[in-house]
Design an enzyme around this catalytic site. Structure first.
Site, short mmCIF file in Angstrom:
data_model
loop_
_atom_site.label_atom_id
_atom_site.label_comp_id
_atom_site.label_asym_id
_atom_site.label_seq_id
_atom_site.Cartn_x
_atom_site.Cartn_y
_atom_site.Cartn_z
N HIS A 193 -8.58 -26.33 -40.01
CA HIS A 193 -8.86 -26.75 -38.63
C HIS A 193 -10.10 -26.08 -38.07
CE1 HIS A 193 -4.99 -28.85 -37.90
NE2 HIS A 193 -4.56 -28.05 -38.85
N ARG B 193 -16.73 -23.88 -24.80
CA ARG B 193 -16.99 -24.47 -23.49
C ARG B 193 -18.29 -25.28 -23.43
NH1 ARG B 193 -14.93 -19.62 -19.39
NH2 ARG B 193 -12.96 -19.19 -20.50
N ASP C 115 -8.04 -35.47 -35.02
CA ASP C 115 -6.58 -35.55 -34.89
C ASP C 115 -6.12 -35.59 -33.45
OD1 ASP C 115 -4.81 -32.38 -35.23
OD2 ASP C 115 -6.52 -32.88 -33.94
N GLY D 224 -0.33 -30.41 -33.90
CA GLY D 224 0.44 -29.81 -32.82
C GLY D 224 1.92 -29.72 -33.16
N HIS E 91 -0.04 -34.50 -39.89
CA HIS E 91 0.88 -33.41 -40.19
C HIS E 91 2.29 -33.99 -40.13
CE1 HIS E 91 -2.56 -30.91 -39.12
NE2 HIS E 91 -1.89 -29.80 -39.32
N GLU F 261 6.31 -29.97 -41.12
CA GLU F 261 5.89 -28.56 -41.04
C GLU F 261 6.96 -27.74 -40.34
OE1 GLU F 261 2.43 -27.84 -38.60
OE2 GLU F 261 2.16 -25.82 -39.42
N ASP G 158 -5.57 -23.84 -43.69
CA ASP G 158 -5.11 -24.31 -42.37
C ASP G 158 -5.91 -23.70 -41.22
OD1 ASP G 158 -1.73 -24.76 -40.99
OD2 ASP G 158 -3.56 -25.93 -40.81
O1 LIG Z 1 -6.12 -28.99 -25.97
C1 LIG Z 1 -5.18 -28.99 -25.13
O2 LIG Z 1 -5.35 -28.83 -23.91
C2 LIG Z 1 -3.78 -29.20 -25.65
C3 LIG Z 1 -2.74 -29.50 -24.77
C4 LIG Z 1 -1.46 -29.67 -25.30
C5 LIG Z 1 -1.20 -29.54 -26.65
C6 LIG Z 1 -2.25 -29.25 -27.50
C7 LIG Z 1 -1.99 -29.08 -28.94
O3 LIG Z 1 -0.87 -29.21 -29.38
C8 LIG Z 1 -3.12 -28.71 -29.84
C9 LIG Z 1 -2.58 -28.41 -31.19
C10 LIG Z 1 -3.68 -28.51 -32.22
O4 LIG Z 1 -3.43 -27.47 -33.10
C11 LIG Z 1 -4.09 -27.81 -34.30
N1 LIG Z 1 -3.41 -27.13 -35.38
C12 LIG Z 1 -3.96 -26.09 -36.05
N2 LIG Z 1 -3.14 -25.68 -37.00
C13 LIG Z 1 -2.05 -26.47 -36.95
C14 LIG Z 1 -0.84 -26.51 -37.73
O5 LIG Z 1 -0.60 -25.75 -38.67
N3 LIG Z 1 0.06 -27.44 -37.37
C15 LIG Z 1 -0.17 -28.31 -36.35
N4 LIG Z 1 -1.29 -28.32 -35.60
C16 LIG Z 1 -2.21 -27.40 -35.91
C17 LIG Z 1 -4.07 -29.31 -34.40
O6 LIG Z 1 -5.35 -29.80 -34.70
C18 LIG Z 1 -3.61 -29.76 -33.06
O7 LIG Z 1 -4.40 -30.78 -32.51
C19 LIG Z 1 -3.55 -29.09 -27.02
ZN LIG Z 2 -2.76 -27.90 -39.94
#
Ligand SMILES: O=C(O)c1cccc(C(=O)CC[C@H]2O[C@@H](n3cnc4c(=O)[nH]cnc43)[C@H](O)[C@@H]2O)c1
Ligand SMILES: [Zn+2]
Length: 379
Positions: A55, A108, A175, A209, A236, A239, A317
């Site tokens: 990521h 930012r 994603d 997420g 995903h 997980e 990851d």
């Molecule tokens: O950006 C925001 O404001 C926001 C608001 C609510 C929820 C989210 C997310 O859930 C972002 C999650 C984001 O995390 C990334 N990610 C990185 N590693 C992992 C993983 O192992 N499993 C799942 N997600 C992962 C992924 O790209 C998600 O988009 C953001």
């Molecule tokens: Zn991931």
């Protein structure tokens, strides 16, 4: 000279696979009864590799996070790299997402985006990663008022610079942050399919997420639009939830590869289906431990996957957040699967085979892997 300033060489030095923030080489994952620790460790460090599940924000190095945190003192992210070690220690997946979002808040400006992307490519090149599919969540940046055109220009500029200067080929996966729901899904598929915005390097479409309470079928219309636009489906699944999430990703989202898929081991029919249809799992062992999705490495189902004939790739990851990198994940795989040089070379070639790179590019990296391995093993 900071590690980021050192030249990147193809003939990888006997570079230690640094674990968390420059600690000593990690050797706990290599089996002393096999090839000598140092040799297998060094073999991995120099082995040309491809990474398919890594990521963007999650790859922000301690130096970049520290630099950005010092630019934005209002952030709760510590600017001291040592303090980051504790900050990047999670109690569960939800805690991981909280920490992840605090780093998202540090990105930012378009220059922050470009700097981060270019430095990620440098870190990948230092591990002899020739090709990587980097998962980016554009909605997280555009909703934080980074102009969408400037965002795309920033990642594309970094991608072209990295390929020219490091020889590392980057492609993008956009994603959907699943927890953010259908509004984020709509924005993500718009950014991914609008010909005026879609970046040249974009190859795939994902869903990330938290999985709990975020049912995969609701995202079918968005994946249908992305697939119709020529993007490959790599959500995903499995997980932090059970095998049904993987089934849903396969049937509703037409997944060509599955991110993690860890709970597939609970369903023999699913394992058989994945093996029969050669649908790869993007396995991220240390990530699963760090987010408490799996209790210990020895309990990780990676061996069950291989024994069931499932195609696997090994990935990091969110490397700095999980105190790992791709070389370490290969060392973990070597230990858990009892792999030596040839086995590790095959693992690397499988990642190339199931990637979305064009065929000439795949052939080039496969040839590099074979030449490297042959010269390493030559008497
Ligand atoms: O950006 C925001 O404001 C926001 C608001 C609510 C929820 C989210 C997310 O859930 C972002 C999650 C984001 O995390 C990334 N990610 C990185 N590693 C992992 C993983 O192992 N499993 C799942 N997600 C992962 C992924 O790209 C998600 O988009 C953001
Ligand atoms: Zn991931």
């Amino acid at each position: 000279m900071s590690p980021h300033d050192q030249p990147i060489t193809r003939a990888a030095p006997r570079e230690a696979c640094r674990r968390r923030f420059g600690e000593e080489p990690l050797t706990e994952h290599l089996d002393a009864s096999a090839a000598p620790l140092r040799d297998l460790h060094a073999f991995i460090a120099g082995l040309p590799k491809a990474e398919l599940h890594v990521h963007h924000v999650g790859s922000a190095s301690p130096r970049i996070v520290s630099e950005l945190a010092s630019r934005h003192p209002d952030s709760k992210v510590p600017s001291d790299p040592e303090a980051l070690v504790d900050f990047f220690t999670f109690t569960d997946f939800a805690h991981f997402i909280d920490v992840y979002l605090s780093v998202v808040d540090l990105i930012r400006t378009p220059e922050d985006v470009r700097l981060l992307t270019y430095e990620i490519a440098r870190d990948l090149a230092r591990q002899q990663v020739r090709y990587a599919e980097l998962t980016i969540t554009p909605w997280s940046s555009t909703r934080r008022n980074i102009d969408e055109r400037a965002f795309m220009d920033a990642i594309e500029d970094a991608r072209k610079s990295a390929e020219a200067e490091f020889g590392t080929v980057l492609r993008w996966c956009f994603d959907i942050p699943g927890e953010a729901g259908l509004e984020a899904a709509e924005e993500t598929v718009r950014l991914a399919t609008d010909d005026r915005l879609r970046p040249e390097g974009l190859v795939s479409f994902g869903l990330g997420g938290p999985e709990i309470g975020v049912e995969r079928p609701q995202f079918k219309p968005y994946f249908d639009r992305a697939i119709a636009a020529g993007l490959r489906s790599v959500p995903h699944a499995g997980e932090t939830t059970g095998p049904q999430t993987v089934w849903d990703a396969l049937t509703d989202l037409r997944a060509e590869r599955i991110g993690h898929g860890t709970s597939s081991a609970q369903d023999p029919k699913l394992l058989a289906h994945l093996a029969e249809h050669r649908i790869p799992l993007e396995v991220c062992p240390t990530s699963n431990i760090a987010t408490r999705a799996v209790r210990t490495l020895d309990e990780h189902p990676i061996k069950e996957f291989v024994q069931a004939g499932v195609v696997i790739t090994v990935n990091s990851d969110d490397p700095p957040m999980f105190g790992t990198d791709l070389n370490n994940e290969y060392a973990v795989a070597a230990r858990l699967l009892n792999l030596h040089e040839q086995g590790l070379a095959e693992l690397a070639k499988t990642a190339v085979d199931v990637s979305f790179l064009d065929e000439p590019g795949k052939a080039r990296i496969r040839q590099e892997i074979d030449s490297y391995t042959a010269s390493w093993l030559a008497p």
